[in-house]
Motif scaffolding. Structure first.
Motif, mmCIF file in Angstrom:
data_model
loop_
_atom_site.group_PDB
_atom_site.id
_atom_site.type_symbol
_atom_site.label_atom_id
_atom_site.label_comp_id
_atom_site.label_asym_id
_atom_site.label_seq_id
_atom_site.Cartn_x
_atom_site.Cartn_y
_atom_site.Cartn_z
ATOM 1 N N THR A 191 -5.555 -0.989 -6.078
ATOM 2 C CA THR A 191 -6.745 -0.150 -5.241
ATOM 3 C C THR A 191 -7.437 -1.172 -4.070
ATOM 4 O OG1 THR A 191 -7.371 1.123 -7.252
ATOM 5 C CG2 THR A 191 -8.857 0.964 -5.456
ATOM 6 N N LEU A 192 -7.750 -2.355 -4.440
ATOM 7 C CA LEU A 192 -8.121 -2.997 -3.390
ATOM 8 C C LEU A 192 -7.275 -3.240 -2.164
ATOM 9 C CD1 LEU A 192 -10.045 -5.716 -5.894
ATOM 10 C CD2 LEU A 192 -11.180 -4.226 -3.940
ATOM 11 N N THR A 193 -5.963 -3.491 -2.434
ATOM 12 C CA THR A 193 -4.950 -3.702 -1.608
ATOM 13 C C THR A 193 -4.785 -2.255 -0.709
ATOM 14 O OG1 THR A 193 -3.622 -5.041 -2.951
ATOM 15 C CG2 THR A 193 -2.494 -4.156 -0.941
ATOM 16 N N ARG A 194 -4.860 -1.078 -1.166
ATOM 17 C CA ARG A 194 -4.719 0.099 -0.688
ATOM 18 C C ARG A 194 -5.979 0.395 0.254
ATOM 19 N NH1 ARG A 194 -3.167 2.398 -4.851
ATOM 20 N NH2 ARG A 194 -5.210 3.324 -5.478
ATOM 21 N N GLU A 195 -7.204 0.130 -0.195
ATOM 22 C CA GLU A 195 -8.492 0.278 0.390
ATOM 23 C C GLU A 195 -9.094 -0.689 0.804
ATOM 24 O OE1 GLU A 195 -10.920 3.051 -1.988
ATOM 25 O OE2 GLU A 195 -9.204 3.961 -2.971
ATOM 26 N N LEU A 196 -8.397 -1.857 1.362
ATOM 27 C CA LEU A 196 -8.854 -3.106 1.811
ATOM 28 C C LEU A 196 -9.932 -2.678 3.227
ATOM 29 C CD1 LEU A 196 -8.704 -6.146 1.313
ATOM 30 C CD2 LEU A 196 -7.381 -6.281 3.295
ATOM 31 N N GLY A 197 -9.412 -1.644 4.128
ATOM 32 C CA GLY A 197 -10.204 -1.099 5.041
ATOM 33 C C GLY A 197 -11.508 -1.225 4.981
ATOM 34 N N ARG A 198 -12.170 -0.768 3.599
ATOM 35 C CA ARG A 198 -13.510 -0.349 3.462
ATOM 36 C C ARG A 198 -14.057 -1.860 3.546
ATOM 37 N NH1 ARG A 198 -13.755 2.575 -1.972
ATOM 38 N NH2 ARG A 198 -15.859 2.560 -1.798
ATOM 39 N N LEU A 199 -13.406 -3.218 3.122
ATOM 40 C CA LEU A 199 -13.960 -4.332 2.835
ATOM 41 C C LEU A 199 -14.095 -4.744 4.651
ATOM 42 C CD1 LEU A 199 -15.280 -6.574 1.489
ATOM 43 C CD2 LEU A 199 -12.914 -7.392 0.905
ATOM 44 N N VAL A 200 -12.811 -4.382 5.180
ATOM 45 C CA VAL A 200 -12.832 -5.058 6.641
ATOM 46 C C VAL A 200 -13.948 -4.554 7.399
ATOM 47 C CG1 VAL A 200 -11.435 -4.901 8.707
ATOM 48 C CG2 VAL A 200 -10.207 -5.334 6.403
ATOM 49 N N ALA A 201 -14.268 -3.052 7.095
ATOM 50 C CA ALA A 201 -15.382 -2.557 7.811
ATOM 51 C C ALA A 201 -16.834 -3.083 7.652
ATOM 52 C CB ALA A 201 -15.511 -0.996 7.294
ATOM 53 N N THR A 202 -16.872 -4.125 6.868
ATOM 54 C CA THR A 202 -18.359 -4.602 6.825
ATOM 55 C C THR A 202 -18.517 -5.674 7.975
ATOM 56 O OG1 THR A 202 -17.258 -6.548 5.419
ATOM 57 C CG2 THR A 202 -18.270 -4.572 4.188
ATOM 58 N N ARG A 203 -17.420 -5.842 8.501
ATOM 59 C CA ARG A 203 -17.247 -6.802 9.827
ATOM 60 C C ARG A 203 -17.422 -8.295 9.255
ATOM 61 N NH1 ARG A 203 -16.949 -4.106 14.228
ATOM 62 N NH2 ARG A 203 -17.916 -1.859 14.189
ATOM 63 N N TRP A 204 -17.666 -8.664 7.915
ATOM 64 C CA TRP A 204 -17.095 -10.137 7.762
ATOM 65 C C TRP A 204 -15.741 -10.298 7.476
ATOM 66 C CZ3 TRP A 204 -20.883 -13.317 7.495
ATOM 67 C CH2 TRP A 204 -22.233 -13.159 7.277
ATOM 68 N N PRO A 205 -15.222 -11.347 8.077
ATOM 69 C CA PRO A 205 -13.877 -11.640 7.985
ATOM 70 C C PRO A 205 -13.380 -11.787 6.519
ATOM 71 C CG PRO A 205 -14.744 -13.396 9.447
ATOM 72 C CD PRO A 205 -15.827 -12.593 8.476
ATOM 73 N N VAL A 206 -12.253 -11.078 6.490
ATOM 74 C CA VAL A 206 -11.728 -10.969 4.805
ATOM 75 C C VAL A 206 -10.539 -11.774 4.715
ATOM 76 C CG1 VAL A 206 -10.697 -9.326 3.410
ATOM 77 C CG2 VAL A 206 -12.338 -8.573 4.790
ATOM 78 N N LEU A 207 -10.574 -12.651 3.842
ATOM 79 C CA LEU A 207 -9.240 -13.424 3.274
ATOM 80 C C LEU A 207 -8.801 -12.797 2.088
ATOM 81 C CD1 LEU A 207 -9.289 -17.298 2.595
ATOM 82 C CD2 LEU A 207 -8.861 -15.728 0.639
ATOM 83 N N VAL A 208 -7.431 -12.690 1.922
ATOM 84 C CA VAL A 208 -7.000 -12.084 0.716
ATOM 85 C C VAL A 208 -5.849 -13.295 0.417
ATOM 86 C CG1 VAL A 208 -7.060 -9.831 1.451
ATOM 87 C CG2 VAL A 208 -5.258 -11.026 2.288
ATOM 88 N N ALA A 209 -6.066 -13.232 -1.074
ATOM 89 C CA ALA A 209 -4.844 -14.213 -1.852
ATOM 90 C C ALA A 209 -3.972 -13.416 -2.654
ATOM 91 C CB ALA A 209 -6.021 -15.105 -2.447
ATOM 92 N N LEU A 210 -2.842 -13.097 -2.025
ATOM 93 C CA LEU A 210 -2.126 -11.967 -2.875
ATOM 94 C C LEU A 210 -0.919 -12.738 -3.320
ATOM 95 C CD1 LEU A 210 -1.994 -9.575 0.476
ATOM 96 C CD2 LEU A 210 -3.312 -9.200 -1.508
ATOM 97 N N SER A 211 -0.566 -14.187 -2.998
ATOM 98 C CA SER A 211 0.718 -14.781 -3.251
ATOM 99 C C SER A 211 1.221 -14.790 -4.503
ATOM 100 C CB SER A 211 0.716 -15.993 -2.460
ATOM 101 O OG SER A 211 1.869 -16.682 -2.348
ATOM 102 N N ASN A 212 2.363 -14.081 -4.794
ATOM 103 C CA ASN A 212 3.020 -14.209 -6.169
ATOM 104 C C ASN A 212 1.976 -13.958 -7.201
ATOM 105 O OD1 ASN A 212 5.799 -15.107 -5.164
ATOM 106 N ND2 ASN A 212 4.218 -16.667 -4.262
ATOM 107 N N LYS A 213 0.874 -12.903 -7.013
ATOM 108 C CA LYS A 213 0.112 -12.950 -8.175
ATOM 109 C C LYS A 213 0.544 -11.606 -9.166
ATOM 110 C CE LYS A 213 -4.266 -14.519 -6.663
ATOM 111 N NZ LYS A 213 -5.701 -14.263 -6.455
ATOM 112 N N ASP A 214 -0.131 -11.565 -10.232
ATOM 113 C CA ASP A 214 0.392 -10.768 -11.372
ATOM 114 C C ASP A 214 0.361 -9.567 -11.128
ATOM 115 O OD1 ASP A 214 0.559 -13.120 -13.053
ATOM 116 O OD2 ASP A 214 -1.101 -12.652 -14.355
ATOM 117 N N PHE A 215 -0.602 -8.741 -9.906
ATOM 118 C CA PHE A 215 -0.312 -7.657 -9.797
ATOM 119 C C PHE A 215 0.735 -7.175 -9.239
ATOM 120 C CE2 PHE A 215 -2.025 -8.909 -5.732
ATOM 121 C CZ PHE A 215 -1.547 -7.716 -4.850
ATOM 122 N N VAL A 216 1.227 -8.197 -8.151
ATOM 123 C CA VAL A 216 2.798 -7.896 -7.664
ATOM 124 C C VAL A 216 3.784 -7.955 -8.640
ATOM 125 C CG1 VAL A 216 4.380 -8.925 -5.862
ATOM 126 C CG2 VAL A 216 1.933 -9.045 -5.417
ATOM 127 N N GLY A 217 3.840 -8.833 -9.683
ATOM 128 C CA GLY A 217 4.625 -8.986 -10.675
ATOM 129 C C GLY A 217 4.756 -7.772 -11.556
#
Length: 278
Positions: A191-217
């Protein structure tokens, strides 16, 4: 630092039990080689960690310091232009790392040690505000629930970012991270991946740590060594929505993915355009 595509933060784990590389960069020589490869592949930031995120052998402050602080000093000396991030929740480690030249404190455990923010203010270092749902460091989530995970993340990390500014942390150095998998199940991370735009809209720069994580697996039924394509798909989705920094194990592949998204969006020019013109 580049502005035509999001930044890439390369992961270098000074741990013998990393879930991804199983200790491949635990040794100093191996870790330095990894930093060099990452820089050559296009990394803008290197994130150095001395404690495995998940459960495992106890690592006290002294051992984390031994793994991280001299290495930060070595990287600072060898790569003066590289931004150095330290993945720690402990203020003792953060202070010593900043004294050796660290630029950014990646607090993946959401203020578990409140004094870490004071260190960032003291040294003028950047800071990553994360969301863990109140999880204790190095624990896995168990039957966690949120009325609205995106609303919870936005409220927590933006409140924390405002608090850091009041404390004296430079606003331009603050990043917010939805912190996929930490204190979350796979549905939350998707859900956070799909709706990341809501966090981006806060105008704070957004870092995402997606790499090889369990939700991907779990999304793909893929073991750790088989999650690259899924990670890059999630990377493209987050880049399209405006994420600013991507924490990654696979630097070259992540850079190329971000370059392509940026060219499609029009923020970066193609490397060459000759088709139909000659």
């Amino acid at each position: 630092m580049r502005r035509d595509r999001p930044l890439v933060m390369a992961i270098v784990n000074r741990t013998p039990d990393s879930f991804y590389d199983r200790g491949a960069t635990y040794g100093t020589a191996e870790a330095l080689a990894a930093v060099e490869r990452a820089a050559e592949a296009g990394a803008d930031i290197v994130d150095i960690g001395g404690v495995k995120a998940g459960p495992g052998a106890e690592v006290d402050v002294a051992e984390e310091t031994r793994r991280v602080v001299p290495f930060v000093a070595e990287v600072r000396a060898r790569f003066p232009e590289l931004v150095i991030s330290v993945d720690t929740w402990r203020h003792e480690v953060g202070r010593l790392a900043c004294a050796e030249g660290a630029d950014l404190l990646n607090d993946t455990w959401a203020g578990a040690d409140p004094k870490l923010a004071e260190v960032a203010a003291e040294f003028g270092a950047g800071y990553v505000c994360s969301h863990t749902g109140g999880a204790v460091p190095r624990t896995r989530p168990h039957r966690v629930s949120y009325p609205d995970i995106v609303t919870d993340v936005v409220a927590e990390v933006t409140t924390r970012a405002d608090e850091l500014v009041r404390l004296g942390v430079p606003a331009e150095g603050i990043l917010v991270d939805p912190t996929h998998d930490f204190g979350k199940n796979t549905w939350h991370s998707l859900t956070l991946t799909r709706e990341l735009g809501r966090l981006v809209a806060t105008r704070w720069p957004v870092l995402v740590a997606l790499s090889n994580k369990d939700f991907v697996g779990e999304a793909l039924g893929a073991d750790v060594g088989e999650r690259l394509y899924g990670t890059l798909a999630a990377t493209a989705v987050c880049a399209w929505q405006g994420a600013a920094v991507f924490r990654a194990h696979n630097v070259a592949e992540t850079c190329q993915t971000l370059d392509m998204v940026s060219v499609i969006k029009g923020s970066k020019q193609p490397a060459r355009v000759i088709r139909g013109l000659t």
